[in-house]
Design an enzyme around this catalytic site. Sequence first.
Site, PDB file in Angstrom:
ATOM      1  N   ASP A 194      55.319  26.014  30.407  1.00 15.37           N
ATOM      2  CA  ASP A 194      54.295  26.566  31.273  1.00 15.37           C
ATOM      3  C   ASP A 194      53.535  27.255  30.391  1.00 15.37           C
ATOM      4  O   ASP A 194      53.283  27.264  29.143  1.00 15.37           O
ATOM      5  CB  ASP A 194      54.967  27.403  32.315  1.00 15.37           C
ATOM      6  CG  ASP A 194      55.464  28.706  31.869  1.00 15.37           C
ATOM      7  OD1 ASP A 194      55.630  28.960  30.734  1.00 15.37           O
ATOM      8  OD2 ASP A 194      56.313  29.216  32.608  1.00 15.37           O
ATOM      9  N   ARG A 243      55.509  34.859  43.334  1.00 11.58           N
ATOM     10  CA  ARG A 243      54.932  35.549  41.929  1.00 11.58           C
ATOM     11  C   ARG A 243      53.537  35.364  42.141  1.00 11.58           C
ATOM     12  O   ARG A 243      52.681  34.227  41.957  1.00 11.58           O
ATOM     13  CB  ARG A 243      55.419  34.926  40.994  1.00 11.58           C
ATOM     14  CG  ARG A 243      54.663  35.288  39.508  1.00 11.58           C
ATOM     15  CD  ARG A 243      55.382  35.160  38.252  1.00 11.58           C
ATOM     16  NE  ARG A 243      55.483  33.968  37.846  1.00 11.58           N
ATOM     17  CZ  ARG A 243      56.099  33.704  36.550  1.00 11.58           C
ATOM     18  NH1 ARG A 243      56.318  34.523  35.797  1.00 11.58           N
ATOM     19  NH2 ARG A 243      56.061  32.181  36.176  1.00 11.58           N
TER      20      ARG A 243
END
Length: 544
Positions: A444, A163
Amino acid sequence: MSTLPQGVHLVLAPPKGTEKILSNEALEFLATVHRTFDSRRKELLENRRKVQADLDKGKTLKFLSETEAIRKSPAWACAPPGPGLEDRRVEITGPTDRKMVINALNSGAKTFMADFEDSNSPTWSNMVHGQLNLHDAIRHQIDFETNGKQYKLVEKPAVLLVRPRGWHLDEPRILVDGSPVSGSLFDFSIYFFNNAAELIKRGYGPYFYLPKMEHHLEARLWNDVFCLATSKLGLPQGCIRATVLIETLPAAFQMEEILYELKEHSAGLNCGRWDYIFSFIKKQRAQKSCVFPDRSDVTMTVPFMDAYVRLLIQTCHKRKVAAMGGMSAQIPIKNDTNANDRAMAKVRADKLREVKAGHDGTWVAHPALIKIAMDVFDEHMKGPNQYHIRREDVSVTDKQIADPKVPGKITDPGVRDNVSAALSYCAAWISGNGCVPINHLMEDAATAEIARVQLWQWCKYGSKTDSGKSITPSSLQPIFSEESAKVSSLPGIDANHVKIASEYMLNQVKATWPSDFLTSDLMVHLEGVGTVGGGGSSPSKANL
């Protein structure tokens, strides 16, 4: 520096031992990609600002009338799964730290999404060492020893996906013709140049997860990047596969168009649930009706989340690609069996909901959760995927996607939890850690963003907790002071970074509108950012 390709400048030298990753040939490739596409990227980012301005004036998001023919046409489908992507029932995700890469690839998950984005703090060392770690893992050269323990890759590790950062983030440590390169294009280009041919030789391909998109033209830009990259290196067109995270509210209205733009490279869509909640609040920030209760009440079963999931599964299976489920934030709880059993029961229930809805796989952030998720999917998904479950019963309207009704309350503990999560995460991120266990949840950037915009939203609209306490910047001040002291006392936390995080958050809750991304705001505190020519669009320290 004089030997670098023309127009390329490194604000910081490659970390020791990583020089081969940033070879002149790799930097020349990056410069070509940057010069070809960066102006389009900036135009698309400007379009995001225009859409937000319209939303702030009361305009509502809808399915696009100009692309109705794409949605109605039965004549197109996406590419078949790339080698190794036929069965993705459990995917593990995490940053690109060397030990984490080995553990994730060895975990028993079907695939590993190596993350340069939300679970990563983009320090220069993290970005370049991360590229080196993936380079070595692909070639099975990543074995190492630390503290007397050996780490060695198994013979058949999980299939690797990467990613890159979202379109909005710059990489200010590399300038091309005096401008910072896109973080997306840096992460993609360096990885692709160094590894694409090797991955194909080994029977797989360069596979990606694409984050934070808000419009199908942003997917078209990625598709054009893919076509140029494969052509430039003489690789087969269509060797790339990319899964798009539907994690912004505008993208939920353009799922089919996004698949269409990437169709020869598409590997499906993913329910990026935490960023989606953040985007839902942020995009509708001018609407008092979108004030949410505690974030723990914003579950996958509330109306707008349920509508988004059902539409995503229907859309993917209509076009014969994977509909991936989302991340359970729970992590194992040591030394408390009852609490751990409750947490794992939540994970099991979440994965059962996903597989029964028709998802083709799911995400976990911790290796201990793989067996739970795998057992659920093995029991209820007998084939490699569920593309045959077409969900033709689903009919989702514009209003259902944007329905703000969420049952629940704003509580005093919920306010404090948001303060604690935002402080802890931001301080850790500035310190170089983008994936942080807080209160038995893996936080996160996405979950920290929910905390940030909720605190802003509650202040903006004069919300009160269920105990009757008004939520204002002044009422939050003592909570920030108390939680700052707690966070500063934690091992490995720099008290100065907590102070920066606290000042930043207190400024955010007073703002007319919240910033787009805390990661953009806090970049200025990382090494090599804010130096001459290297600051990009980041704010100055004075503004934080």
